[in-house]
Design an enzyme around this catalytic site. Structure first.
Site, PDB file in Angstrom:
ATOM      1  N   SER A 232       0.841  -1.192   0.000  1.00  0.00           N
ATOM      2  CA  SER A 232       0.000   0.000   0.000  1.00  0.00           C
ATOM      3  C   SER A 232       0.877   1.243   0.000  1.00  0.00           C
ATOM      4  O   SER A 232       1.621   1.490   0.956  1.00  0.00           O
ATOM      5  CB  SER A 232      -0.896   0.016   1.249  1.00  0.00           C
ATOM      6  OG  SER A 232      -1.522   1.271   1.364  1.00  0.00           O
TER       7      SER A 232
ATOM      8  N   HIS B 186      -1.473  -1.433  -4.099  1.00  0.00           N
ATOM      9  CA  HIS B 186      -2.704  -1.009  -3.424  1.00  0.00           C
ATOM     10  C   HIS B 186      -2.692   0.510  -3.281  1.00  0.00           C
ATOM     11  O   HIS B 186      -1.726   1.092  -2.773  1.00  0.00           O
ATOM     12  CB  HIS B 186      -2.774  -1.685  -2.059  1.00  0.00           C
ATOM     13  CG  HIS B 186      -4.022  -1.417  -1.294  1.00  0.00           C
ATOM     14  ND1 HIS B 186      -5.212  -2.085  -1.528  1.00  0.00           N
ATOM     15  CD2 HIS B 186      -4.274  -0.550  -0.276  1.00  0.00           C
ATOM     16  CE1 HIS B 186      -6.139  -1.643  -0.684  1.00  0.00           C
ATOM     17  NE2 HIS B 186      -5.597  -0.706   0.081  1.00  0.00           N
TER      18      HIS B 186
ATOM     19  N   ASP C 230      -4.804   3.810  -1.912  1.00  0.00           N
ATOM     20  CA  ASP C 230      -5.864   4.223  -0.977  1.00  0.00           C
ATOM     21  C   ASP C 230      -6.352   5.633  -1.277  1.00  0.00           C
ATOM     22  O   ASP C 230      -5.609   6.597  -1.138  1.00  0.00           O
ATOM     23  CB  ASP C 230      -5.324   4.206   0.453  1.00  0.00           C
ATOM     24  CG  ASP C 230      -5.121   2.806   0.977  1.00  0.00           C
ATOM     25  OD1 ASP C 230      -6.070   2.009   0.930  1.00  0.00           O
ATOM     26  OD2 ASP C 230      -3.999   2.505   1.442  1.00  0.00           O
TER      27      ASP C 230
ATOM     28  N   MET D 257      -8.832   8.451   0.058  1.00  0.00           N
ATOM     29  CA  MET D 257      -9.601   8.818   1.262  1.00  0.00           C
ATOM     30  C   MET D 257     -10.150  10.228   1.096  1.00  0.00           C
ATOM     31  O   MET D 257      -9.418  11.127   0.663  1.00  0.00           O
ATOM     32  CB  MET D 257      -8.688   8.792   2.494  1.00  0.00           C
ATOM     33  CG  MET D 257      -8.042   7.462   2.744  1.00  0.00           C
ATOM     34  SD  MET D 257      -6.997   7.574   4.219  1.00  0.00           S
ATOM     35  CE  MET D 257      -6.365   5.907   4.308  1.00  0.00           C
TER      36      MET D 257
ATOM     37  N   HIS E 115      -8.474   1.251  -3.727  1.00  0.00           N
ATOM     38  CA  HIS E 115      -9.358   1.122  -2.565  1.00  0.00           C
ATOM     39  C   HIS E 115      -9.969   2.481  -2.264  1.00  0.00           C
ATOM     40  O   HIS E 115      -9.300   3.375  -1.748  1.00  0.00           O
ATOM     41  CB  HIS E 115      -8.511   0.608  -1.382  1.00  0.00           C
ATOM     42  CG  HIS E 115      -9.270   0.462  -0.105  1.00  0.00           C
ATOM     43  ND1 HIS E 115      -8.637   0.327   1.119  1.00  0.00           N
ATOM     44  CD2 HIS E 115     -10.604   0.414   0.160  1.00  0.00           C
ATOM     45  CE1 HIS E 115      -9.552   0.205   2.073  1.00  0.00           C
ATOM     46  NE2 HIS E 115     -10.748   0.270   1.519  1.00  0.00           N
TER      47      HIS E 115
ATOM     48  N   MET F  86     -11.996   4.742  -0.172  1.00  0.00           N
ATOM     49  CA  MET F  86     -12.623   5.022   1.128  1.00  0.00           C
ATOM     50  C   MET F  86     -13.288   6.386   1.009  1.00  0.00           C
ATOM     51  O   MET F  86     -12.842   7.394   1.563  1.00  0.00           O
ATOM     52  CB  MET F  86     -11.554   4.999   2.234  1.00  0.00           C
ATOM     53  CG  MET F  86     -11.097   3.593   2.567  1.00  0.00           C
ATOM     54  SD  MET F  86      -9.480   3.552   3.349  1.00  0.00           S
ATOM     55  CE  MET F  86      -8.447   3.719   1.908  1.00  0.00           C
TER      56      MET F  86
ATOM     57  N   MET G 222     -11.763  -5.561   5.841  1.00  0.00           N
ATOM     58  CA  MET G 222     -10.866  -4.641   6.566  1.00  0.00           C
ATOM     59  C   MET G 222     -10.475  -5.258   7.904  1.00  0.00           C
ATOM     60  O   MET G 222     -11.333  -5.727   8.661  1.00  0.00           O
ATOM     61  CB  MET G 222     -11.554  -3.295   6.805  1.00  0.00           C
ATOM     62  CG  MET G 222     -11.768  -2.445   5.560  1.00  0.00           C
ATOM     63  SD  MET G 222     -10.284  -2.086   4.602  1.00  0.00           S
ATOM     64  CE  MET G 222      -9.264  -1.204   5.794  1.00  0.00           C
TER      65      MET G 222
ATOM     66  N   GLY H 115      -8.690   4.420   7.368  1.00  0.00           N
ATOM     67  CA  GLY H 115      -8.391   5.838   7.498  1.00  0.00           C
ATOM     68  C   GLY H 115      -6.925   6.136   7.736  1.00  0.00           C
ATOM     69  O   GLY H 115      -6.457   7.217   7.395  1.00  0.00           O
ATOM     70  N   PHE H 116      -6.210   5.187   8.301  1.00  0.00           N
ATOM     71  CA  PHE H 116      -4.807   5.431   8.657  1.00  0.00           C
ATOM     72  C   PHE H 116      -3.981   4.163   8.476  1.00  0.00           C
ATOM     73  O   PHE H 116      -4.483   3.054   8.706  1.00  0.00           O
ATOM     74  CB  PHE H 116      -4.695   5.877  10.120  1.00  0.00           C
ATOM     75  CG  PHE H 116      -5.530   7.074  10.437  1.00  0.00           C
ATOM     76  CD1 PHE H 116      -5.061   8.356  10.189  1.00  0.00           C
ATOM     77  CD2 PHE H 116      -6.813   6.920  10.940  1.00  0.00           C
ATOM     78  CE1 PHE H 116      -5.854   9.464  10.454  1.00  0.00           C
ATOM     79  CE2 PHE H 116      -7.614   8.020  11.210  1.00  0.00           C
ATOM     80  CZ  PHE H 116      -7.133   9.302  10.967  1.00  0.00           C
ATOM     81  N   GLY H 117      -2.713   4.349   8.131  1.00  0.00           N
ATOM     82  CA  GLY H 117      -1.786   3.229   8.135  1.00  0.00           C
ATOM     83  C   GLY H 117      -1.254   3.006   9.542  1.00  0.00           C
ATOM     84  O   GLY H 117      -1.460   3.820  10.446  1.00  0.00           O
ATOM     85  N   GLY H 118      -0.586   1.900   9.730  1.00  0.00           N
ATOM     86  CA  GLY H 118       0.124   1.647  10.989  1.00  0.00           C
ATOM     87  C   GLY H 118      -0.741   1.276  12.177  1.00  0.00           C
ATOM     88  O   GLY H 118      -0.272   1.333  13.314  1.00  0.00           O
TER      89      GLY H 118
ATOM     90  N   ASP I 185      -6.768  -6.046   4.621  1.00  0.00           N
ATOM     91  CA  ASP I 185      -6.099  -4.741   4.599  1.00  0.00           C
ATOM     92  C   ASP I 185      -6.111  -4.144   5.998  1.00  0.00           C
ATOM     93  O   ASP I 185      -7.190  -3.900   6.558  1.00  0.00           O
ATOM     94  CB  ASP I 185      -6.850  -3.831   3.616  1.00  0.00           C
ATOM     95  CG  ASP I 185      -6.216  -2.459   3.459  1.00  0.00           C
ATOM     96  OD1 ASP I 185      -5.090  -2.251   3.951  1.00  0.00           O
ATOM     97  OD2 ASP I 185      -6.867  -1.588   2.834  1.00  0.00           O
ATOM     98  N   GLY I 186      -4.898  -3.899   6.515  1.00  0.00           N
ATOM     99  CA  GLY I 186      -4.780  -3.213   7.797  1.00  0.00           C
ATOM    100  C   GLY I 186      -4.038  -4.042   8.831  1.00  0.00           C
ATOM    101  O   GLY I 186      -4.508  -5.112   9.216  1.00  0.00           O
ATOM    102  N   GLY I 187      -2.860  -3.566   9.217  1.00  0.00           N
ATOM    103  CA  GLY I 187      -2.104  -4.223  10.285  1.00  0.00           C
ATOM    104  C   GLY I 187      -1.508  -5.561   9.892  1.00  0.00           C
ATOM    105  O   GLY I 187      -1.122  -6.332  10.773  1.00  0.00           O
TER     106      GLY I 187
ATOM    107  N   GLY J 295       1.046  -1.969   4.178  1.00  0.00           N
ATOM    108  CA  GLY J 295       1.594  -0.619   4.035  1.00  0.00           C
ATOM    109  C   GLY J 295       2.897  -0.490   4.780  1.00  0.00           C
ATOM    110  O   GLY J 295       3.994  -0.632   4.221  1.00  0.00           O
TER     111      GLY J 295
HETATM  112  C1  DX5 Z   1      -6.057   1.882   5.885  1.00  0.00           C
HETATM  113  C2  DX5 Z   1      -5.721   1.656   4.426  1.00  0.00           C
HETATM  114  C3  DX5 Z   1      -4.641   0.651   4.286  1.00  0.00           C
HETATM  115  C4  DX5 Z   1      -3.317   1.082   4.863  1.00  0.00           C
HETATM  116  C5  DX5 Z   1      -2.730  -0.139   5.514  1.00  0.00           C
HETATM  117  O1  DX5 Z   1      -7.245   2.543   6.001  1.00  0.00           O
HETATM  118  O2  DX5 Z   1      -6.839   1.201   3.708  1.00  0.00           O
HETATM  119  O3  DX5 Z   1      -4.477   0.209   2.950  1.00  0.00           O
HETATM  120  O4  DX5 Z   1      -2.403   1.596   3.931  1.00  0.00           O
HETATM  121  O5  DX5 Z   1      -1.604   0.211   6.218  1.00  0.00           O
HETATM  122  P1  DX5 Z   1      -0.915  -0.778   7.253  1.00  0.00           P
HETATM  123  O6  DX5 Z   1      -0.508  -2.016   6.476  1.00  0.00           O
HETATM  124  O7  DX5 Z   1       0.242  -0.003   7.754  1.00  0.00           O
HETATM  125  O8  DX5 Z   1      -1.922  -1.101   8.313  1.00  0.00           O
HETATM  126 ZN    ZN Z   2      -6.468   0.191   1.767  1.00  0.00          ZN
END
Ligand code: DX5
Ligand code: ZN
Length: 232
Positions: free
Chosen positions: A13, A38, A40, A42, A71, A73, A142, A147-150, A180-182, A203
């Protein structure tokens, strides 16, 4: 009959990439064996954050031949779809929670010749996609609130993945499952694949300060080596 692809696809991502050298980071991911990129989008309304739009998608498209896993959002994505799909003519995923007329939106994306996916948030039940499942190439489960990475992987999503996988298998659908996510190069990736995921979005596990993109991709690939989706 196994209807999902046996090969686990890794989709870095770019939200976690260094945007000062975005094109290079995308090329690094491709060179390291990424299957998809990927992307994102938003809108600051469906999710409490804004990322980027069409102009940046164009730049990513120009940097790689890999399919873009887009993706959205975005609340009511229909207005943005024509512009975004000009350059990202691969895989387009909208959120079930964001579409008043999901069936119509899915139909529009398919008419444009794109693969179509629907994403569901951690609190959204499977029934939100069940009626349209035969039409879908991908369901994105999900594993964080978007909304956020990490953020940290939400383990309860695994049960939903398993149940969705079973429905897809029982009906012989060709739908792939994506998480997707974590997702990291650890149990989060392994458990997701065992539960049925064939596409892993990552990501911060791929774009970070501790490893090169090549090292991170190798670790992610290694973490799921020998596993096939749904082999729980
Ligand atoms: C979160 C995004 C993800 C994000 C994942 O809302 O849709 O695609 O980039 O990031 P990580 O892998 O760091 O959780
Ligand atoms: Zn995503």
């Amino acid at each position: 009959m196994t209807t999902t692809a046996a090969h686990v696809q890794i989709a870095p991502s770019v939200l976690a990439a260094d945007f000062g050298r975005l094109a290079q980071q995308v090329r690094d991911a491709e060179a390291a064996g990424a299957d998809l990129i990927h992307v994102d989008i938003m809108d600051g309304r469906f999710v409490p954050n804004i990322s980027f739009g069409e102009v940046v998608v164009d730049a990513i498209r120009g940097a790689t031949d890999l399919p873009l896993n887009l993706h959205l959002m975005v609340h009511e994505p229909d207005r943005l779809l024509p512009g975004l799909m000009k350059s990202a003519t691969d895989q387009v995923l909208v959120h079930a929670e964001a579409c008043a007329h999901l069936h119509r939106t899915i139909g529009y994306i398919k008419e444009q010749g794109c693969h179509v996916g629907v994403a569901i948030n951690p609190a959204t039940p499977i029934v939100a996609v069940e009626e349209v499942l035969p039409d879908l190439d991908i369901v994105l489960v999900m594993t964080v609130n978007p909304g956020f990475g990490g953020q940290s992987f939400i383990p309860s999503a695994l049960g939903k993945l398993r149940r969705l996988y079973r429905i897809i298998e029982e009906n012989g659908y060709a739908t792939q499952l994506e998480v997707d996510g974590g997702v990291k190069a650890d149990d989060t990736a392994r458990d997701s694949v065992s539960a049925g995921a064939g596409i892993l979005v990552a990501g911060t596990a791929i774009f970070n300060r501790e490893q090169s993109v090549a090292e991170a991709m190798a670790a992610m690939r290694e973490s799921v080596a020998g596993l096939t989706p749904g082999n729980a």
